[in-house]
Design an enzyme around this catalytic site. Structure first.
Site, PDB file in Angstrom:
ATOM      1  N   LYS A 265      56.026  33.135  42.090  1.00 41.82           N
ATOM      2  CA  LYS A 265      54.779  32.594  41.849  1.00 41.82           C
ATOM      3  C   LYS A 265      54.690  31.407  40.949  1.00 41.82           C
ATOM      4  O   LYS A 265      55.436  31.162  39.951  1.00 41.82           O
ATOM      5  CB  LYS A 265      53.781  33.595  41.125  1.00 41.82           C
ATOM      6  CG  LYS A 265      52.589  33.229  40.822  1.00 41.82           C
ATOM      7  CD  LYS A 265      51.646  34.208  40.195  1.00 41.82           C
ATOM      8  CE  LYS A 265      50.241  33.814  39.398  1.00 41.82           C
ATOM      9  NZ  LYS A 265      49.721  34.950  38.458  1.00 41.82           N
ATOM     10  N   ASP A 270      46.598  28.416  34.959  1.00 46.82           N
ATOM     11  CA  ASP A 270      45.474  29.337  35.610  1.00 46.82           C
ATOM     12  C   ASP A 270      44.379  29.510  34.566  1.00 46.82           C
ATOM     13  O   ASP A 270      44.494  30.266  33.621  1.00 46.82           O
ATOM     14  CB  ASP A 270      46.086  30.903  35.857  1.00 46.82           C
ATOM     15  CG  ASP A 270      45.377  31.731  36.160  1.00 46.82           C
ATOM     16  OD1 ASP A 270      44.216  31.391  36.795  1.00 46.82           O
ATOM     17  OD2 ASP A 270      45.673  33.057  36.122  1.00 46.82           O
ATOM     18  N   LYS A 277      38.888  33.043  32.415  1.00 43.36           N
ATOM     19  CA  LYS A 277      39.446  33.650  31.107  1.00 43.36           C
ATOM     20  C   LYS A 277      38.817  33.323  29.729  1.00 43.36           C
ATOM     21  O   LYS A 277      38.184  32.405  29.792  1.00 43.36           O
ATOM     22  CB  LYS A 277      41.008  33.429  31.179  1.00 43.36           C
ATOM     23  CG  LYS A 277      41.950  33.801  32.298  1.00 43.36           C
ATOM     24  CD  LYS A 277      43.278  33.287  32.189  1.00 43.36           C
ATOM     25  CE  LYS A 277      44.138  33.531  33.634  1.00 43.36           C
ATOM     26  NZ  LYS A 277      44.438  35.102  33.590  1.00 43.36           N
ATOM     27  N   ASP A 288      52.195  30.658  33.821  1.00 46.26           N
ATOM     28  CA  ASP A 288      51.949  31.634  35.044  1.00 46.26           C
ATOM     29  C   ASP A 288      52.702  31.057  36.199  1.00 46.26           C
ATOM     30  O   ASP A 288      52.717  31.552  37.479  1.00 46.26           O
ATOM     31  CB  ASP A 288      50.453  31.338  35.395  1.00 46.26           C
ATOM     32  CG  ASP A 288      49.923  32.496  36.001  1.00 46.26           C
ATOM     33  OD1 ASP A 288      50.525  33.700  36.179  1.00 46.26           O
ATOM     34  OD2 ASP A 288      48.844  32.734  36.872  1.00 46.26           O
ATOM     35  N   ASP A 347      40.374  35.466  39.256  1.00 47.27           N
ATOM     36  CA  ASP A 347      41.624  35.619  38.619  1.00 47.27           C
ATOM     37  C   ASP A 347      42.578  36.297  39.163  1.00 47.27           C
ATOM     38  O   ASP A 347      43.707  36.496  38.589  1.00 47.27           O
ATOM     39  CB  ASP A 347      41.229  35.987  37.248  1.00 47.27           C
ATOM     40  CG  ASP A 347      42.122  35.733  36.000  1.00 47.27           C
ATOM     41  OD1 ASP A 347      42.992  34.650  36.347  1.00 47.27           O
ATOM     42  OD2 ASP A 347      42.178  36.625  35.037  1.00 47.27           O
ATOM     43  N   GLU A 349      44.395  35.515  41.773  1.00 42.45           N
ATOM     44  CA  GLU A 349      44.705  34.330  42.629  1.00 42.45           C
ATOM     45  C   GLU A 349      46.331  34.348  43.183  1.00 42.45           C
ATOM     46  O   GLU A 349      46.518  33.891  44.065  1.00 42.45           O
ATOM     47  CB  GLU A 349      44.263  33.320  41.915  1.00 42.45           C
ATOM     48  CG  GLU A 349      45.392  32.455  40.956  1.00 42.45           C
ATOM     49  CD  GLU A 349      45.767  33.334  39.750  1.00 42.45           C
ATOM     50  OE1 GLU A 349      46.936  33.274  39.290  1.00 42.45           O
ATOM     51  OE2 GLU A 349      44.837  33.983  39.353  1.00 42.45           O
ATOM     52  N   ARG A 351      48.173  36.491  43.755  1.00 43.14           N
ATOM     53  CA  ARG A 351      48.713  37.389  44.928  1.00 43.14           C
ATOM     54  C   ARG A 351      48.469  36.565  46.171  1.00 43.14           C
ATOM     55  O   ARG A 351      48.639  36.734  47.293  1.00 43.14           O
ATOM     56  CB  ARG A 351      48.082  38.680  44.896  1.00 43.14           C
ATOM     57  CG  ARG A 351      46.625  38.630  44.824  1.00 43.14           C
ATOM     58  CD  ARG A 351      46.033  40.026  44.500  1.00 43.14           C
ATOM     59  NE  ARG A 351      46.346  40.204  42.946  1.00 43.14           N
ATOM     60  CZ  ARG A 351      46.038  41.076  42.063  1.00 43.14           C
ATOM     61  NH1 ARG A 351      45.527  42.004  42.650  1.00 43.14           N
ATOM     62  NH2 ARG A 351      45.982  41.158  40.806  1.00 43.14           N
TER      63      ARG A 351
END
Length: 498
Positions: A265, A270, A277, A288, A347, A349, A351
């Protein structure tokens, strides 16, 4: 730091600080330390005193108050022989290296004579050298008053005439694994205003050039041509364009049709998108892309150490930002694999980027086994804390190889259930899938969402949301990024050689 091995009979280049590992039931005369009587008497006095019990994790510095070397002896307690393992050695060496640095020692040596009956020589020397490399790290490149590293030389002393090859093999492997871990840490620790998707791609290219693996970088137009719709939906709100990073290493041309795919990933930042968030939740979101950092670090070690496995690594890198062009909760989007996805939370995202990367690595790079690694869910922290990586898998043998790799490097893993009932939670009323499964079993449903795109291929999903970041210095880990996954993936690949 430069590493050496040296026979105990050699008297050259005496180190400023000596490490002596000591078990609770050790006898000084059995250690074959090759020290003069004055030094041995000082060690014996310390051992006979009440202050040092040789318990695991206990250190005792003996300051010799002289100008010649050695100037200090650090006794390293490692507990009972029957409880000894490599991670205890790894953590205690790290602790001792930090102590030596605080004493401003330029050189260290350690006699491994009392360890060789417990573990293979290459395991011992690998563990010592990788620990020393990792223990030195501190992310201070943006501090104006950063301190220069003092330690220059680390020597492993042995008394086995015919084992130099194993000793040096272990040292070399340990150095490379330590450096792979530090590369991953450095990438994760870089702030998002420095490490954009473009810069992450350039760092991967630099690592490939230095280590010897091939790197191909796809720009936004190329990503669109691949029909990576889910990836692009996440990326489209950012002013920084996405990059697809593909890294290739051919370690076994005889079995050219057997390819292990590593997918990391790569969200360099993010915000959560429109499902935004909190400020506190965003502060560490430069991390992230910990999965991407892990696969880049792993590729350096896999290549330098010439693993006999074909490996392709893929990172779909972008930012999850907010603009008038953001994707929205309630949108139905496509994917490279052809499945439609109902977006219930922007959020979730990572995946979405991963499923396109997984589909790409199978369809275009012909991976026959797939590992994805990601800072994916807060739920994994609730379940397993910051000690253990959660794993979802469709293949018992593949997971067993990961478990064995975990035991070698002590990056802990735990397999979560993947029953069909959990798959029901990600079915959508209006699309093929929905990108969250609700408040229950969040780590499992996130993994199984990715699993919908792997087909029958053996697959491992590693959620490192808890293990990729540390709030404090601890052993060989430093505050901030831990580099989790780089060593683990290397050892997994090595397990697949067998």
């Amino acid at each position: 730091m430069i590493f050496h091995s040296k026979n105990i009979k050699s008297k050259n280049n005496e180190a400023e600080t000596k490490f002596i590992t000591y078990f609770e039931d050790s006898k000084l005369e059995d250690l074959n330390l090759s020290l003069d009587n004055e030094l041995l008497s000082k060690i014996k006095f310390t051992l006979d005193s009440e202050g040092f019990k040789c318990k695991n994790g206990e250190l005792q510095n003996i300051n010799l108050f002289r100008n010649e070397s050695p100037k200090n002896i650090i006794l390293i307690g490692i507990g009972k022989k029957e409880d000894f393992n490599l991670d205890k050695l790894r953590k205690n060496i790290a602790k001792a290296v930090k102590e030596a640095a605080s004493l401003k020692s330029k050189s260290i040596d350690i006699n491994i004579g009392n360890l060789v009956s417990l573990m293979n020589l290459d395991e011992i020397t690998r563990t010592i050298s990788e620990s020393a490399v990792m223990a030195e790290y501190k992310f201070d490149k943006y501090k104006s008053d950063k301190k220069a590293k003092i330690l220059e030389q680390f020597t492993i002393i042995y008394n086995l005439e015919d084992e130099l090859e194993s000793i040096d093999k272990g040292i070399n492997e340990g150095i490379i694994l330590g450096q792979a871990n530090l590369l991953a840490r450095e990438l994760v620790n870089e702030p998002a205003n420095i490490l954009s998707p473009i810069e992450l791609a350039q760092q991967a290219k630099k690592a490939g050039d230095e280590s010897g693996f091939e790197v191909e970088i796809f720009d936004e137009a190329s990503i669109k041509a691949l029909n990576m719709q889910a990836f692009l939906e996440v990326a489209k709100a950012s002013a920084n364009p996405p990059r697809l990073i593909v890294m290739r290493y051919n370690g076994n041309p005889i079995k050219k049709d057997e390819i292990v795919g590593l997918v990391g990933k790569g969200l360099t930042y993010d915000t959560g998108g429109l499902s935004i968030k909190t400020t506190a939740g965003m502060v560490t979101m430069k991390s992230d892309m910990g999965g991407a950092a892990a696969v880049i670090g792993a590729m350096t070690a896999i290549t330098k150490l010439k693993a006999k496995v074909n490996v392709v690594a893929v990172v779909a890198s972008c930012e999850n930002m907010i603009s008038g062009n953001s994707y929205r909760p309630g949108d139905i989007i496509g994917s490279m694999g052809g499945k439609t996805i109902e977006v219930l939370n922007t959020d979730a995202e990572g995946r979405l980027t991963l499923v396109d990367a997984v589909n790409y690595i199978i369809e275009k790079e012909h991976a026959t086994k797939v590992v994805d690694i990601a800072t994916l869910t807060g739920a994994v922290i609730s379940a397993l804390g910051t000690t253990t990586t959660g794993v979802v898998s469709n293949n018992d043998f593949f997971y067993s190889r990961l478990e064995q790799a975990s035991k070698i490097c002590d990056e802990k893993v735990w397999r979560l259930p993947a029953f069909d009932e959990y798959k029901e939670l990600i079915k959508s009323d209006v699309a093929d899938l929905k990108n969250i499964g609700g408040p229950k079993a969040g780590t499992i449903t996130a993994g199984l969402f990715i699993g919908e795109f792997v087909g029958e291929n053996p697959w491992l999903h590693l959620d490192i949301a808890g293990t990729s970041w540390s709030e404090k210095d601890s052993g060989y880990e430093s505050k901030g990024a831990t580099g989790e996954g780089a060593r683990l993936l290397y050892h997994l690949i090595k397990q697949l050689e067998k």
